[in-house]
Write an enzyme that holds these catalytic residues in place. Sequence first.
Site, short mmCIF file in Angstrom:
data_model
loop_
_atom_site.label_atom_id
_atom_site.label_comp_id
_atom_site.label_asym_id
_atom_site.label_seq_id
_atom_site.Cartn_x
_atom_site.Cartn_y
_atom_site.Cartn_z
N THR A 1 -4.59 -3.78 -12.12
CA THR A 1 -5.93 -4.01 -11.58
C THR A 1 -6.83 -2.83 -11.96
O THR A 1 -6.42 -1.67 -11.92
CB THR A 1 -5.89 -4.18 -10.05
OG1 THR A 1 -5.21 -3.07 -9.45
CG2 THR A 1 -5.14 -5.46 -9.68
N ASP B 1 -4.15 -6.07 -2.28
CA ASP B 1 -3.15 -6.95 -1.68
C ASP B 1 -3.58 -8.41 -1.78
O ASP B 1 -2.77 -9.30 -2.04
CB ASP B 1 -2.91 -6.57 -0.22
CG ASP B 1 -2.43 -5.14 -0.06
OD1 ASP B 1 -1.83 -4.60 -1.01
OD2 ASP B 1 -2.65 -4.56 1.02
#
Length: 327
Positions: free
Chosen positions: A223, A257
């Site tokens: 990410t 998450d």
Amino acid sequence: MRIAVTGSIATDHLMVFPGRIADQLLPDQLAHVSLSFLVDRLDVRRGGVAANIAFGLGVLGLRPMLVGAVGSDFAEYEVWLKNHGVDTTGVLVSDRRQTARFVCITDEDANQIAAFYTGAMAEADEIDLRDLASGGTRPDLVLVSPNDPAAMLRHTGDCRALGIPFAADPSQQLARLDGDQVRDLIAGAAWLFTNEYEAGLLQERTDRNRGEILASSGTWVTTLGEKGVRIDRAGQPTLTVPAIPDTEVADPTGGGDAFRAGFLAAIARRLPVESAAQLGCALASVALGTVGSQTYEADLFDLLDIVKRAYGPDAAQRLASMLKELS
């Protein structure tokens, strides 16, 4: 596909400082830092990496199994998770320690200072995945996310012994693991998750370059914050998926998450990795708009609209059947 999510389960204490943390640091006094921040807001939220990811999977209609250690104060939290589609069969309740605590201060630039109290998480290495697998709840994929280091290594070893594919997500625990431990944790992983900084730290810890890491594990998902996500696979060109543009960030906690939950939900439905990354980015954008890691609501058709606006109608069409099925 049945997914087991191992890792931390915690309560988050999230505070907001109406200034810049960097402005409080004196360059010539960094060896003697003693600071106290007067904060404007305190939010006590449910959290922990594994619980956050399991919550996101539950929001998307899957029924993930949560695997971790908690204290006797977990009862109300457990009800919350069950009401959001999470199977808590794999949760060990300690009679000695409280559930872990995450305490975080976020400034106006979204910089953070945080502390994590291990609590019952220190007993997570007592959990044997073989017991879960033999109890008729054998998972098809195990995510090994930040946890007690011994537990992370044990769960990885259990997956290899049982022949269960696993995803390695060392994240914050890279600072606690030595080179041998990190190499053991990622060897043979079907999926590897990091952010951009952790990707560099992973290479430093393992003393391996990107190609060597890809040779020992499967797909590496990195990410990149507002730049989106990079996906690397051995022998294939790098795939980059942009983030959702103009995302309003109320609280950065839990965005990664939520991305993992969206990504894994799509993978569970056998969708291509590009679609998985797009769904992950869409769910992360929703999560970032709320304070706390489990306060967002993901209307499945709203997610389709986010994907359509960001990536085009073809991308939305690829996800449509999955999201309609889950609804």
